[in-house]
Design a protein around this motif. Structure first.
Motif, PDB file in Angstrom:
ATOM      1  N   MET A   1       1.101  -1.204   0.011  1.00 56.64           N
ATOM      2  CA  MET A   1       0.017  -0.022   0.033  1.00 56.64           C
ATOM      3  C   MET A   1       0.809   1.034   0.122  1.00 56.64           C
ATOM      4  N   GLY A   2       0.674   2.302  -0.997  1.00 59.49           N
ATOM      5  CA  GLY A   2       1.425   3.501  -0.974  1.00 59.49           C
ATOM      6  C   GLY A   2       1.237   4.446   0.032  1.00 59.49           C
ATOM      7  N   LYS A   3       2.198   5.423   0.292  1.00 60.71           N
ATOM      8  CA  LYS A   3       1.901   6.332   1.156  1.00 60.71           C
ATOM      9  C   LYS A   3       0.580   7.488   0.894  1.00 60.71           C
ATOM     10  N   ASP A   4       0.068   8.024   1.799  1.00 63.32           N
ATOM     11  CA  ASP A   4      -0.689   9.188   1.635  1.00 63.32           C
ATOM     12  C   ASP A   4      -0.021  10.270   1.583  1.00 63.32           C
ATOM     13  N   ILE A   5       0.160  11.003   0.335  1.00 67.09           N
ATOM     14  CA  ILE A   5       0.574  12.488   0.412  1.00 67.09           C
ATOM     15  C   ILE A   5      -0.488  13.433   0.163  1.00 67.09           C
ATOM     16  N   TYR A   6      -0.081  14.637   1.063  1.00 64.53           N
ATOM     17  CA  TYR A   6      -1.004  15.616   1.163  1.00 64.53           C
ATOM     18  C   TYR A   6      -0.205  16.818   0.742  1.00 64.53           C
ATOM     19  N   ILE A   7      -0.415  17.449  -0.389  1.00 65.86           N
ATOM     20  CA  ILE A   7       0.567  18.504  -0.863  1.00 65.86           C
ATOM     21  C   ILE A   7      -0.526  19.838  -0.434  1.00 65.86           C
ATOM     22  N   ILE A   8       0.257  20.589   0.207  1.00 63.74           N
ATOM     23  CA  ILE A   8      -0.237  21.999   0.501  1.00 63.74           C
ATOM     24  C   ILE A   8      -0.172  23.106  -0.449  1.00 63.74           C
ATOM     25  N   ASN A   9      -1.081  23.493  -1.154  1.00 67.99           N
ATOM     26  CA  ASN A   9      -0.978  24.601  -2.001  1.00 67.99           C
ATOM     27  C   ASN A   9      -1.756  25.725  -1.840  1.00 67.99           C
ATOM     28  N   TYR A  10      -1.162  26.915  -1.974  1.00 71.33           N
ATOM     29  CA  TYR A  10      -1.984  28.198  -1.704  1.00 71.33           C
ATOM     30  C   TYR A  10      -2.360  28.891  -2.954  1.00 71.33           C
ATOM     31  N   GLY A  11      -3.463  29.950  -3.137  1.00 62.62           N
ATOM     32  CA  GLY A  11      -3.845  30.769  -4.067  1.00 62.62           C
ATOM     33  C   GLY A  11      -2.560  31.804  -3.980  1.00 62.62           C
ATOM     34  N   SER A  12      -1.900  32.212  -5.197  1.00 63.74           N
ATOM     35  CA  SER A  12      -0.684  32.949  -4.920  1.00 63.74           C
ATOM     36  C   SER A  12      -0.233  33.020  -6.512  1.00 63.74           C
ATOM     37  N   ASN A  13       0.474  34.139  -6.743  1.00 63.54           N
ATOM     38  CA  ASN A  13       0.993  34.306  -8.056  1.00 63.54           C
ATOM     39  C   ASN A  13       2.041  33.223  -8.214  1.00 63.54           C
ATOM     40  N   ALA A  14       2.851  32.702  -7.225  1.00 65.72           N
ATOM     41  CA  ALA A  14       3.686  31.581  -7.436  1.00 65.72           C
ATOM     42  C   ALA A  14       3.021  30.337  -7.811  1.00 65.72           C
ATOM     43  N   SER A  15       1.665  30.073  -7.649  1.00 60.29           N
ATOM     44  CA  SER A  15       1.166  28.798  -7.693  1.00 60.29           C
ATOM     45  C   SER A  15       0.799  28.986  -9.370  1.00 60.29           C
ATOM     46  N   ILE A  27       2.994  15.592  -8.963  1.00 58.84           N
ATOM     47  CA  ILE A  27       1.890  14.598  -8.903  1.00 58.84           C
ATOM     48  C   ILE A  27       1.906  13.775 -10.007  1.00 58.84           C
ATOM     49  N   TYR A  28       2.407  13.833 -11.077  1.00 56.63           N
ATOM     50  CA  TYR A  28       2.799  12.946 -11.945  1.00 56.63           C
ATOM     51  C   TYR A  28       3.816  11.926 -11.497  1.00 56.63           C
ATOM     52  N   CYS A  29       4.597  12.332 -10.642  1.00 59.58           N
ATOM     53  CA  CYS A  29       5.755  11.438 -10.227  1.00 59.58           C
ATOM     54  C   CYS A  29       4.956  10.503  -8.951  1.00 59.58           C
ATOM     55  N   LEU A  30       4.331  11.028  -8.116  1.00 58.28           N
ATOM     56  CA  LEU A  30       3.738  10.320  -7.080  1.00 58.28           C
ATOM     57  C   LEU A  30       2.785   9.145  -7.616  1.00 58.28           C
ATOM     58  N   LYS A  31       2.115   9.705  -8.699  1.00 54.12           N
ATOM     59  CA  LYS A  31       1.157   8.546  -9.165  1.00 54.12           C
ATOM     60  C   LYS A  31       1.841   7.279  -9.728  1.00 54.12           C
ATOM     61  N   ASN A  32       3.001   7.768 -10.400  1.00 53.96           N
ATOM     62  CA  ASN A  32       3.685   6.586 -11.195  1.00 53.96           C
ATOM     63  C   ASN A  32       4.478   5.654  -9.973  1.00 53.96           C
ATOM     64  N   ILE A  33       4.653   6.148  -8.643  1.00 56.83           N
ATOM     65  CA  ILE A  33       5.541   5.387  -7.815  1.00 56.83           C
ATOM     66  C   ILE A  33       4.353   4.841  -6.900  1.00 56.83           C
ATOM     67  N   GLY A  34       3.143   4.968  -6.994  1.00 56.11           N
ATOM     68  CA  GLY A  34       2.088   4.219  -6.278  1.00 56.11           C
ATOM     69  C   GLY A  34       1.443   5.005  -4.996  1.00 56.11           C
ATOM     70  N   CYS A  35       1.777   6.307  -4.777  1.00 56.04           N
ATOM     71  CA  CYS A  35       1.298   7.036  -3.889  1.00 56.04           C
ATOM     72  C   CYS A  35      -0.035   7.500  -3.952  1.00 56.04           C
ATOM     73  N   HIS A  36      -0.858   7.788  -2.792  1.00 53.83           N
ATOM     74  CA  HIS A  36      -2.298   8.050  -2.986  1.00 53.83           C
ATOM     75  C   HIS A  36      -1.912   9.592  -2.873  1.00 53.83           C
ATOM     76  N   VAL A  37      -2.519  10.244  -3.866  1.00 54.61           N
ATOM     77  CA  VAL A  37      -2.087  11.766  -3.788  1.00 54.61           C
ATOM     78  C   VAL A  37      -3.414  12.575  -3.448  1.00 54.61           C
TER      79      VAL A  37
END
Length: 408
Positions: A1-15, A27-37
């Motif tokens: 079972m893959g890891k549960d990854i929670y990515i924290i993203n903000y509304g900003s110019n940088a995003s 996210i593309y990488c995480l999906k390919n290595i079997g993580c729950h995104v």
């Protein structure tokens, strides 16, 4: 079972720029290595102020509106209480932070509410980038003399932000550095041990169809560009730290010596301010504003020389794109820029030399551009593409994140 990854993203110019590109590729990488995104989006949707959870393309999105009314500490506490209702604490749970200072309060609470979880911080920008335009020598001097009364009084904002950044780095389980400059700075000045640091440059998928020579000529004609006219391409925010104003100041001399060229500036920001820096050559400068990826990728294919005069970067997706398309690149030797581009390895370098007076940098940049305009740059094109394949290909990024996540 893959890891549960929670990515924290903000509304900003940088995003909308570098961090946004990073999260897509990550996210593309995480999906390919079997993580729950899972993606926690804070204030992303400016029109919908309701909390929501939805599944899209195999990603669980938790969207939280802005409502803190200038009390970030209380707001962050509320976010963590809300997340606790929908996220189960476990040793397979990883929270991934991407905004080092705005995450300060939420990070502190998450550690309390999810004690079994692990935490990753990716450094996309240090306060060094906001202060002094990447003048790392001055930054180090301030940090090392922060107990001095004169230094403390003059640079209190630098010292305060340094302390916040250091505290977060000390408390996360892993710190991802996108460049060698940041890896060494964090280790030497922030005193974060190397065992916690992971050097993982950004990666990018090669997802475009290459135009034929005939298609490129037709596209140039569509944009009213003469066949003999060389296109100098700048891509990025219209911001002083990107070196755009200094570049525009150089352009008048470049046009006098090589009239058959055009500077194309792609990116949002203070375009009106930028125009003031090139008033004598307006007809030779094209400002497109910010473009969608498809349109931007067309410009990469019809341009002759890419310009990257930034004072500060971490690991620029624009720089990676320029290499991926095999463009001859003229770059500065700014902070972390010199990690991406080296003389004759994959670029021509215009050295900054003096951080108190940029006249030497302006001269070096002008000379490098003129030399490139008169040169055969086919060798540099191949070297740029080789640099992309050997360092910034998505498969390299994916493997390094797999190693990091498996180690937590």
């Amino acid at each position: 079972m893959g890891k549960d990854i929670y990515i924290i993203n903000y509304g900003s110019n940088a995003s909308n720029y570098g961090i946004g590109s990073y999260i897509i590729e990550y996210i593309y990488c995480l999906k390919n290595i079997g993580c729950h995104v899972n993606l926690i989006e804070i204030g992303i949707n400016k029109t919908d102020f309701t909390f929501s959870i939805k599944e899209e393309d195999g990603i669980r999105r938790i969207q939280i509106p802005y409502s803190f009314q200038n009390n970030l500490k209380t707001y962050s506490k509320g976010i963590c209480r809300l997340l606790r209702l929908y996220i189960n604490d476990s040793s397979d749970l990883i929270f991934h932070f991407n905004y080092i200072r705005s995450d300060f309060y939420i990070f502190d609470r998450i550690k309390n509410y999810f004690p079994q979880s692990k935490t990753i911080l990716t450094i996309h920008c240090l306060y060094l980038g906001e202060f002094g335009g990447g003048n790392v020598s001055l930054f180090k001097k301030i940090v090392r003399n922060q107990n001095d009364k004169v230094t403390n009084g003059k640079y209190q904002d630098v010292i305060d932000n340094y302390a916040i950044e250091r505290k977060i780095m000390e408390n996360v389980d892993a710190v991802v550095c996108l460049s060698e400059d940041t890896f060494h700075l964090v280790n030497e000045e922030y005193k974060i041990p190397k065992r916690k640091l992971h050097l993982i440059p950004n990666g990018l998928r090669k997802n475009y169809v290459e135009l034929s020579h005939k298609q490129k000529l037709k596209l140039r004609q569509h944009f009213s560009i003469k066949p003999e006219e060389k296109i100098l391409l700048f891509v990025g925010r219209i911001n002083e730290i990107k070196g755009i104003y200094l570049l525009l100041n150089c352009f008048e001399k470049i046009i006098r010596e090589y009239p058959e060229c055009r500077l194309v500036v792609i990116g949002g920001g203070d375009i009106s301010g930028a125009i003031k820096n090139c008033k004598n050559v307006w007809s030779k400068v094209t400002f497109t504003g910010r473009l969608d990826q498809k349109s931007l990728y067309l410009w990469y294919q019809i341009s002759d020389i890419a310009l990257f005069p930034s004072f500060y970067e971490e690991c620029s997706y624009v720089g990676i794109e320029m290499m991926m398309y095999g463009l001859p690149i003229i770059a500065s030797d700014g902070y972390s820029v010199k990690n991406m581009f080296q003389e004759e390895l994959n670029a021509k370098i215009a050295r900054i030399e003096n951080w108190k007076n940029f006249s030497k940098f302006k001269k070096n940049l002008t000379e490098a551009i003129l030399e490139a305009l008169y040169s055969d740059l086919s060798g540099l094109k191949n070297k740029a593409m080789n640099a992309y394949e050997s360092t910034y290909n998505i498969t390299i990024m994916q493997e390094k994140y797999k190693q990091l996540i498996d180690s937590l």
